[in-house]
Design an enzyme around this catalytic site. Structure first.
Site, PDB file in Angstrom:
ATOM      1  N   GLY A  43      81.534  31.674  65.451  1.00 47.15           N
ATOM      2  CA  GLY A  43      81.323  32.294  64.144  1.00 47.15           C
ATOM      3  C   GLY A  43      79.867  32.355  63.742  1.00 47.15           C
ATOM      4  N   CYS A  46      75.774  30.753  60.205  1.00 46.71           N
ATOM      5  CA  CYS A  46      76.081  30.889  58.783  1.00 46.71           C
ATOM      6  C   CYS A  46      77.276  30.046  58.365  1.00 46.71           C
ATOM      7  CB  CYS A  46      76.323  32.353  58.434  1.00 46.71           C
ATOM      8  SG  CYS A  46      76.821  32.615  56.719  1.00 46.71           S
ATOM      9  N   HIS A 435      82.482  42.011  28.535  1.00 45.68           N
ATOM     10  CA  HIS A 435      82.007  40.917  27.677  1.00 45.68           C
ATOM     11  C   HIS A 435      83.093  39.835  27.608  1.00 45.68           C
ATOM     12  CE1 HIS A 435      80.163  38.833  24.275  1.00 45.68           C
ATOM     13  NE2 HIS A 435      81.374  38.789  23.738  1.00 45.68           N
TER      14      HIS A 435
END
Length: 450
Positions: A43, A46, A435
Site C-alpha cells: 500500500g 502513506c 451554516h
C-alpha cells in the site's frame, strides 16, 4: 533457485502512484507485476508509516486518548489498510504481487531477491519505478544512537517519550512536535534557520509560533546540532550551538526531521543507464519518462513534490499517455496544488503567499480575519488562528490563501477550485454556504481588504 519470467508491465514499489497504475493496467487486460520489498509496506508509505498513521495519532490526541490506546488504534488501522491494498492488486486477474528487493540487471530486466528466499529475474517491456523516499540522515556525531529515530521509527514505538528533542523545524518536525505535545510529551524543536518558517509570510508564521509555544513546545531557531550522546538511565543529550553559544538538552528520544532523499540506492540504476541528479533523484522529462525510453519514474523518487496526491497525479499523467488521451499527459499540465500541515489547528495554503505575489510583481489586495470571529470555530472550541487571502488588485482574481484555523485542510480545497477556475474574490464573498460551517467564513474574509 533462480526463475525467469516475462511481463508487459513491471512496477517497482507499492506506493500510491504505482498501485493505482497496477490496477489500471490489470483492468485493461495488460499483465502487470508489482514488486514490493516488504510485506509491511503493502500500500506504500502513506498508509503504513506516514500520512495515515500520523493523522490517526493526531486525531486520537485531539480526542484525549492516551498514547497506548492511540497506538493500538493506529496499528489496527494500518494493518487493515495494508491487507486491503494487497488484496486490491493481488486479487486482480492480470496482476501479481511479488515481495522482494528489486535491482536492475539491464534496461529491460530486473532481478528480485525474494523475501521468502531465492531469486526471480523479470524481463519487462515497460518498467515504472515507484520506490519513494526516505529520511535523510545528517552527518552528526552520535546520530546512530538507539534513542535517535526517524519519523517512521518513532511512531513504531509503542510508548511515547517523556521528553523529545526534534532536529528540524520544517513541517514534518512541527507536526510531530504538536502531536506529541498533545499526548503530554515535553517537546523542544531545534531548527537551523535563523527565522521560524522563513518561507511563510511573517504574520502567518508569527501566529503559528504563538500557538505552538502556548502549548509549551519550545522552538529554538538558529540551532546547529553538533553531537548526540547517550547518557545513563536511557537518556540522550543533544549538543548544539545557538548564536555562538554552546548548549545542550537531555531527552528520552531524538527525532530526525531533517529532510528526505530518494530510495534509489539499491536499484542499480546504472545497469539500466538511468540518469539521476546529484541528490540521487531519478531525472524525468515532462512525461515522467527517464532517459531510458521504456522506463518511467513515479512519485517521490523523481524529485517532484513529496505528497501522496502528487504521486496520484503522476499516475494520471502516465495513464493518459498509455490510454491515448491527449489531455493532461505532461507535467506542464499540472495545476498548482494545496498543502496542509496537520498541527492543531491545521495550516493550509493554496496559490501564492503575499511575499511571493509581491516578488512576482503583482499589485495586491490582502484580506484577513481572525478565526475567533467564525461561529463554527466557537462551536468547535477552536478559536485560534487567522485566515488570509491575497488578490490581484487589477483583476480581482484570487492569487492565494493561507488558512490557519479549524478545518483549514477541508476549506482550502474550495479555494483551490476557485483559483483554478479563475473566479474573482467576490464570487466567494457572495456564495451561499451552509451554516454553521467553517467555509462560510469566506463570506466574511472577502468583504474588505485588511
Amino acid at each position: 533457485m533462480e526463475t525467469k519470467k516475462h511481463v508487459k508491465n513491471l512496477i517497482i514499489g507499492f506506493g500510491k502512484g504505482g498501485k493505482t497504475l497496477a490496477a489500471f493496467l490489470a483492468k485493461r487486460g495488460e499483465p502487470v507485476v508489482l514488486v514490493e520489498q516488504s510485506a509491511d509496506m503493502y500500500g506504500g508509505a502513506c498508509i503504513n508509516i506516514a500520512c495515515i498513521p500520523t493523522k490517526s495519532l493526531i486525531v486520537e490526541a485531539e480526542k484525549g486518548t492516551d498514547y497506548p490506546r492511540a497506538y493500538e488504534i493506529k496499528e489496527q488501522l494500518t494493518a487493515s489498510l495494508r491487507q486491503k491494498n494487497f488484496e486490491k492488486i493481488a486479487g486482480l486477474e492480470n496482476a501479481e504481487v511479488i515481495t522482494g528487493k528489486a535491482a536492475f540487471a539491464s534496461q529491460n530486466e530486473v532481478t528480485v531477491q525474494l523475501a521468502a528466499g531465492g531469486e526471480v529475474r523479470i524481463e519487462a517491456e515497460r518498467i515504472f519505478i515507484n520506490t519513494g523516499s526516505q529520511p535523510s540522515i545528517p552527518p552528526i556525531e552520535g546520530i546512530g544512537s538507539e534513542k535517535v529515530f526517524t519519523s517512521a521509527g518513532l511512531i513504531a514505538e509503542a510508548g511515547r517519550p517523556e521528553k523529545l528533542v526534534i532536529i528540524g523545524g520544517g513541517f514534518i518536525g512541527l507536526e510531530f512536535a504538536d502531536m506529541f505535545a498533545k499526548f503530554g510529551t515535553q517537546v523542544t524543536v531545534l531548527d537551523r534557520h535563523a527565522q521560524f518558517l522563513p518561507d511563510e509570510d511573517e504574520d502567518i508564521a508569527g501566529e503559528l509560533f504563538k500557538v505552538l509555544t502556548e502549548k509549551t513546545i519550545h522552538l529554538v531557531n538558529d540551532a546547529s546540532v553538533e553531537k548526540v550522546e547517550d547518557v545513563s538511565n536511557g537518556l540522550v543529550t543533544v549538543y548544539f550551538t545557538q548564536n555562538g553559544h554552546q548548549k545542550s538538552l537531555t531527552a528520552n528520544a531524538v527525532l530526525l526531521a531533517t529532510g528526505r532523499k530518494p530510495s534509489t540506492d539499491d536499484l542499480n540504476l546504472a545497469a539500466a543507464g538511468i540518469q539521476t541528479d546529484k541528490r540521487g533523484y531519478i531525472q524525468v522529462d515532462d512525461q515522467l519518462k527517464t532517459n531510458a525510453p521504456n522506463i518511467w519514474a513515479i512519485g517521490d523518487c523523481n524529485g517532484g513534490p513529496q505528497f501522496t496526491y502528487i504521486s496520484l497525479d503522476d499516475f494520471r499523467i502516465i495513464r493518459n499517455q498509455l490510454a491515448g488521451n491527449k489531455q493532461y499527459t505532461s507535467l506542464k499540465d499540472r495545476q498548482p496544488f494545496p498543502t496542509c500541515v496537520f498541527v492543531t489547528p491545521p495550516l493550509a495554503q493554496a496559490g501564492l503567499r503575499e511575499k511571493e505575489a509581491h516578488k512576482k510583481g503583482y499589485e495586491v489586495k490582502v484580506f484577513k480575519i481572525q478565526a475567533s470571529t467564525i461561529p463554527k470555530a466557537a462551536i468547535l472550541n477552536e478559536r485560534r488562528g487567522v485566515l488570509k487571502a491575497v488578490v490581484d488588485a487589477k483583476t480581482d482574481r484570487i492569487l492565494g490563501c493561507t488558512f490557519f484555523c479549524a478545518e483549514a485542510h477541508e476549506m482550502i480545497n474550495t479555494v483551490q477550485l476557485a483559483i483554478h477556475a479563475g473566479v474573482t474574490y467576490d464570487t466567494l464573498a457572495n456564495m451561499i454556504f451552509t451554516h454553521p460551517s467553517m467555509t462560510e467564513a469566506l463570506n466574511d474574509l472577502f468583504v474588505s481588504p485588511a
